[in-house]
Design a protein around this motif. Structure first.
Motif, PDB file in Angstrom:
ATOM      1  N   THR A  27      13.448  38.653   1.363  1.00  0.00           N
ATOM      2  CA  THR A  27      12.931  39.161   2.642  1.00  0.00           C
ATOM      3  C   THR A  27      14.098  39.183   3.621  1.00  0.00           C
ATOM      4  N   VAL A  28      14.247  40.277   4.355  1.00  0.00           N
ATOM      5  CA  VAL A  28      15.340  40.353   5.329  1.00  0.00           C
ATOM      6  C   VAL A  28      14.805  40.695   6.714  1.00  0.00           C
ATOM      7  N   SER A  29      15.538  40.253   7.715  1.00  0.00           N
ATOM      8  CA  SER A  29      15.227  40.596   9.101  1.00  0.00           C
ATOM      9  C   SER A  29      16.520  41.061   9.761  1.00  0.00           C
ATOM     10  N   ILE A  30      16.427  42.160  10.498  1.00  0.00           N
ATOM     11  CA  ILE A  30      17.616  42.740  11.121  1.00  0.00           C
ATOM     12  C   ILE A  30      17.500  42.628  12.642  1.00  0.00           C
ATOM     13  N   ALA A  31      18.571  42.127  13.274  1.00  0.00           N
ATOM     14  CA  ALA A  31      18.541  41.976  14.734  1.00  0.00           C
ATOM     15  C   ALA A  31      19.940  42.154  15.308  1.00  0.00           C
ATOM     16  N   GLY A  32      20.010  42.312  16.623  1.00  0.00           N
ATOM     17  CA  GLY A  32      21.292  42.408  17.300  1.00  0.00           C
ATOM     18  C   GLY A  32      21.407  41.342  18.364  1.00  0.00           C
ATOM     19  N   CYS A  33      22.655  41.046  18.747  1.00  0.00           N
ATOM     20  CA  CYS A  33      22.881  40.047  19.792  1.00  0.00           C
ATOM     21  C   CYS A  33      23.934  40.587  20.765  1.00  0.00           C
ATOM     22  N   ARG A  34      23.611  40.522  22.086  1.00  0.00           N
ATOM     23  CA  ARG A  34      24.533  41.066  23.091  1.00  0.00           C
ATOM     24  C   ARG A  34      24.980  40.025  24.112  1.00  0.00           C
ATOM     25  N   ASP A  35      24.431  38.813  23.986  1.00  0.00           N
ATOM     26  CA  ASP A  35      24.739  37.773  24.979  1.00  0.00           C
ATOM     27  C   ASP A  35      26.082  37.130  24.666  1.00  0.00           C
ATOM     28  N   PRO A  36      27.083  37.264  25.569  1.00  0.00           N
ATOM     29  CA  PRO A  36      28.422  36.731  25.241  1.00  0.00           C
ATOM     30  C   PRO A  36      28.436  35.217  25.075  1.00  0.00           C
ATOM     31  N   ILE A  37      27.529  34.531  25.733  1.00  0.00           N
ATOM     32  CA  ILE A  37      27.513  33.061  25.618  1.00  0.00           C
ATOM     33  C   ILE A  37      27.061  32.685  24.199  1.00  0.00           C
ATOM     34  N   MET A  38      26.069  33.424  23.709  1.00  0.00           N
ATOM     35  CA  MET A  38      25.610  33.180  22.342  1.00  0.00           C
ATOM     36  C   MET A  38      26.650  33.629  21.317  1.00  0.00           C
ATOM     37  N   ILE A  39      27.248  34.809  21.560  1.00  0.00           N
ATOM     38  CA  ILE A  39      28.241  35.337  20.605  1.00  0.00           C
ATOM     39  C   ILE A  39      29.392  34.348  20.423  1.00  0.00           C
ATOM     40  N   GLY A  40      29.769  33.691  21.527  1.00  0.00           N
ATOM     41  CA  GLY A  40      30.877  32.733  21.479  1.00  0.00           C
ATOM     42  C   GLY A  40      30.605  31.535  20.580  1.00  0.00           C
ATOM     43  N   GLN A  41      29.334  31.245  20.349  1.00  0.00           N
ATOM     44  CA  GLN A  41      29.053  30.066  19.511  1.00  0.00           C
ATOM     45  C   GLN A  41      28.129  30.413  18.330  1.00  0.00           C
ATOM     46  N   ILE A  42      28.261  31.639  17.850  1.00  0.00           N
ATOM     47  CA  ILE A  42      27.347  32.111  16.811  1.00  0.00           C
ATOM     48  C   ILE A  42      27.404  31.241  15.540  1.00  0.00           C
ATOM     49  N   ASP A  43      28.602  30.780  15.180  1.00  0.00           N
ATOM     50  CA  ASP A  43      28.711  30.002  13.928  1.00  0.00           C
ATOM     51  C   ASP A  43      27.900  28.702  14.012  1.00  0.00           C
ATOM     52  N   THR A  44      28.019  28.012  15.137  1.00  0.00           N
ATOM     53  CA  THR A  44      27.295  26.735  15.243  1.00  0.00           C
ATOM     54  C   THR A  44      25.794  26.981  15.378  1.00  0.00           C
ATOM     55  N   ILE A  45      25.428  28.100  16.008  1.00  0.00           N
ATOM     56  CA  ILE A  45      23.998  28.426  16.120  1.00  0.00           C
ATOM     57  C   ILE A  45      23.410  28.705  14.739  1.00  0.00           C
ATOM     58  N   VAL A  46      24.134  29.468  13.948  1.00  0.00           N
ATOM     59  CA  VAL A  46      23.665  29.769  12.584  1.00  0.00           C
ATOM     60  C   VAL A  46      23.459  28.475  11.802  1.00  0.00           C
ATOM     61  N   GLU A  47      24.431  27.562  11.907  1.00  0.00           N
ATOM     62  CA  GLU A  47      24.304  26.302  11.171  1.00  0.00           C
ATOM     63  C   GLU A  47      23.126  25.480  11.668  1.00  0.00           C
ATOM     64  N   ALA A  48      22.916  25.488  12.966  1.00  0.00           N
ATOM     65  CA  ALA A  48      21.796  24.729  13.551  1.00  0.00           C
ATOM     66  C   ALA A  48      20.457  25.314  13.093  1.00  0.00           C
ATOM     67  N   VAL A  49      20.381  26.634  13.056  1.00  0.00           N
ATOM     68  CA  VAL A  49      19.138  27.284  12.605  1.00  0.00           C
ATOM     69  C   VAL A  49      18.907  26.939  11.128  1.00  0.00           C
ATOM     70  N   ARG A  50      19.969  27.010  10.341  1.00  0.00           N
ATOM     71  CA  ARG A  50      19.863  26.686   8.918  1.00  0.00           C
ATOM     72  C   ARG A  50      19.317  25.256   8.719  1.00  0.00           C
ATOM     73  N   GLU A  51      19.846  24.326   9.523  1.00  0.00           N
ATOM     74  CA  GLU A  51      19.405  22.926   9.436  1.00  0.00           C
ATOM     75  C   GLU A  51      17.929  22.787   9.823  1.00  0.00           C
ATOM     76  N   ARG A  52      17.547  23.511  10.887  1.00  0.00           N
ATOM     77  CA  ARG A  52      16.164  23.455  11.377  1.00  0.00           C
ATOM     78  C   ARG A  52      15.198  23.956  10.294  1.00  0.00           C
ATOM     79  N   VAL A  53      15.577  25.041   9.598  1.00  0.00           N
ATOM     80  CA  VAL A  53      14.738  25.585   8.527  1.00  0.00           C
ATOM     81  C   VAL A  53      14.601  24.546   7.412  1.00  0.00           C
ATOM     82  N   LYS A  54      15.737  23.973   7.040  1.00  0.00           N
ATOM     83  CA  LYS A  54      15.755  22.981   5.951  1.00  0.00           C
ATOM     84  C   LYS A  54      14.859  21.788   6.290  1.00  0.00           C
ATOM     85  N   ASP A  55      15.031  21.309   7.504  1.00  0.00           N
ATOM     86  CA  ASP A  55      14.275  20.130   7.928  1.00  0.00           C
ATOM     87  C   ASP A  55      12.778  20.422   7.987  1.00  0.00           C
ATOM     88  N   ASN A  56      12.442  21.615   8.457  1.00  0.00           N
ATOM     89  CA  ASN A  56      11.022  21.931   8.667  1.00  0.00           C
ATOM     90  C   ASN A  56      10.220  21.945   7.374  1.00  0.00           C
TER      91      ASN A  56
END
Lengths: 455, 107
Positions: A308-337
């Protein structure tokens, strides 16, 4: 002068060709019309799932023109790697199209069918008998991998095609075939040099890609002689040059001087490319060197889950600047849940704008993009679990509270509703090995049916 | 001595699968002179390819100079087999870009 002319209408059956070019080819009175219908290039899905990557209506259109010309002029028509991958499901799909055409057009001709799918039990027995060896850098094979494979095909050489032509087939539909096999078999039968015939087949199999400008949806004519062959396009807007033809020899190949195939190698170390006239190139000196033992390349794909895939875009520079850590945090949240359920899944965030195309091969330090494309890719053992993982990763990322966030309404721009797409089964290539065979024909059983009489 | 970038000498710079486990990079030079200059300068070799793509030299399967086409090709082990989980380029057709920046020293 003794000649054997082969008309290749298109690079892949279903890619189409201009009728004008095809007619110009027929005016040259070809001895054979041949087409390659497949490739491993679109990836493992099509072999694994047993479906074609070309469209049915487009394949039917190409076949109607080719078979009509073959019947009217009594020229054999040979199709290789039926249905894109040449396993039984692909062969039957393509056969149904031919029978449908024969019924509509009231055609009655002997149709040769060559099967190329191998049973897992057979491959397992051969593996146990040490008759299978890996092709570097493919990994070693195991019994478990063979059992897990969905479909296995062997790439037939020209011998299997010759056998069914000898039985009187006017149209041949072959399963998985080494690409040059279908272009060279009848010429080898007619006594022409195998090395030249196979090299000509290697150039013809991609249609007018070997011309300038190159095209995968236009015709190429090959004229085989006793000591050379000549290739030329049939569209007045294209020409073959020594470079365009020689360059095609190296396309998709590791070493353009030594091209391994069923039963031996094509040795091009002494090959010469000479401009015959402004449109045609003459090639000479190509040799077929038989190997001590005859090998057939095997291809197999196994199912590894559902996607299953989901496609999205991101335009917020504050988020773009820390995308790697956000991805890892989301991955952890999924795992934990879902930890209490022990789900087995693969979760991948492909970030376009940040090494989305080259991944680890990317030499540029990234981070300059003002917007990012985010593809959330979840693969799991069932479609339901893939849906769950993708959905949860998507909603978590959409609302994730990263440090410094000011855009509290949502982190992702979704171009679609629904935002998640069920992509179905996912396959991996897991067999890409050589099989030693005693006889190049018996592995590929054939039959001849008379169209119009099949009931 | 002068330095030029590869696209100034080549008409084709492309990448493609060579089977599901290998990625092959083709550079076809615009003429014999450019091809020979590039061969002489050994501009495409195991070390340059390994550096451009951030891989081990062992993963560069081979470099072949093919004079009939005025071409040099390099073949590397695919980081993932075609279509494997996590893969990003099933046809391998967009992995050529680093070659566009490669500099050739001409005499």
């Amino acid at each position: 002068m003794k000649e054997y002319r082969v008309l290749s209408p298109t690079a892949i059956l279903g890619y189409g060709f201009p009728e004008e070019s095809f007619k110009a080819g027929l005016d040259r009175k070809p001895h054979l019309i041949a087409v390659d219908a497949g490739s491993t290039d679109p990836g493992p899905y099509y072999l694994g799932a047993g479906v074609s990557f070309t469209d049915r209506a487009a394949v039917k259109r190409d076949l109607e023109l080719m078979i009509e010309a073959g019947i009217e002029r009594d020229i054999p028509v040979v199709i290789g790697t039926a249905g894109g991958c040449g396993a039984e499901a692909h062969l039957q799909w393509n056969l149904e199209i031919i029978l449908e055409l024969a019924k509509e057009r009231k055609w009655n001709f002997p149709l040769g069918i060559i099967h190329a799918e191998l049973s897992k039990n057979f491959v397992l027995e051969e593996f146990k008998a040490n008759k299978i060896s890996p092709l570097h850098p493919a990994p070693d094979l195991t019994e478990e991998e063979i059992i897990a494979t969905e479909r296995i095909v062997g790439q037939m050489g020209p011998e299997a095609v010759m056998a069914v032509l000898e039985k009187g087939a006017k149209v041949v539909l072959a399963g998985r075939a080494y690409d040059p096999s279908v272009f060279s078999a009848s010429a080898i039968m007619a006594g022409f040099d195998k090395g030249l015939a196979i090299h000509m087949g290697k150039i013809l199999e991609c249609g007018a890609i070997a011309a300038l400008p190159g095209s995968g949806s236009d015709c190429l004519l090959g004229t085989l002689r006793e000591d050379c062959f000549i290739v030329e396009p049939l569209n007045p807007n294209r020409c073959c040059t020594t470079t365009s033809v020689a360059a095609h020899t190296l396309y998709e190949k590791t070493n353009p001087y030594i091209l391994p195939g069923p039963g031996g190698v094509l040795d091009l170390r002494g090959t010469t490319f000479i401009q015959e006239n402004e449109k045609a190139v003459r090639v000479a000196g190509s040799k077929f060197v038989p190997s001590e033992s005859y090998t057939i390349k095997l291809e197999g794909a196994k199912r590894v889950g559902f996607r299953t895939v989901s496609i999205a875009g991101c335009r917020d520079p504050i988020m773009i600047g820390q995308i790697d850590t956000i991805v890892e945090a989301v991955r952890e949240r999924v795992k934990d849940n879902f930890k209490r359920y022990g789900y087995e899944y693969f979760l991948h965030f492909n970030i376009y704008g940040k090494n989305g195309v080259m991944g680890n091969l990317e030499p540029l330090a990234s981070g300059a993009s003002h917007e990012l494309g985010v593809v959330i890719d979840a693969v799991a053992e069932t479609q339901e679990i893939a849906n769950t993982i993708c959905s949860f990763a998507r909603s978590t990322m959409l609302h994730y509270g990263y440090p410094g966030r000011v855009a509290t309404a949502g982190n992702l721009a979704f171009p679609y509703s629904p935002s998640d797409f069920k992509a179905g089964a996912v396959y991996n290539f897991n067999i890409y090995h050589l099989l030693y065979v005693d006889n190049p024909v018996t592995l590929f059983p054939s039959e001849i049916i008379q169209t119009g009489e099949e009931g | 001595m002068s330095k030029v970038k590869l696209p100034q000498l080549a008409t084709v710079i492309r990448s493609k699968n060579s089977g599901p486990y290998e990625l092959t990079l083709d550079v076809i030079f615009k003429d014999q002179e450019s091809y020979e200059a590039a061969c002489k300068a050994r501009v495409i070799n195991k070390t340059t390819i390994a550096e451009l793509y951030g891989i081990q030299e062992d993963d560069v399967i081979g470099i072949v100079e093919f004079s009939p086409a005025n071409a040099i090709k390099a073949t590397i082990v695919r980081p993932y087999p075609s279509g494997a989980l996590g893969e990003t380029d099933v046809y391998g057709a967009q992995q050529h870009a680093p070659l566009l920046d490669l500099e050739v020293e001409l005499n």
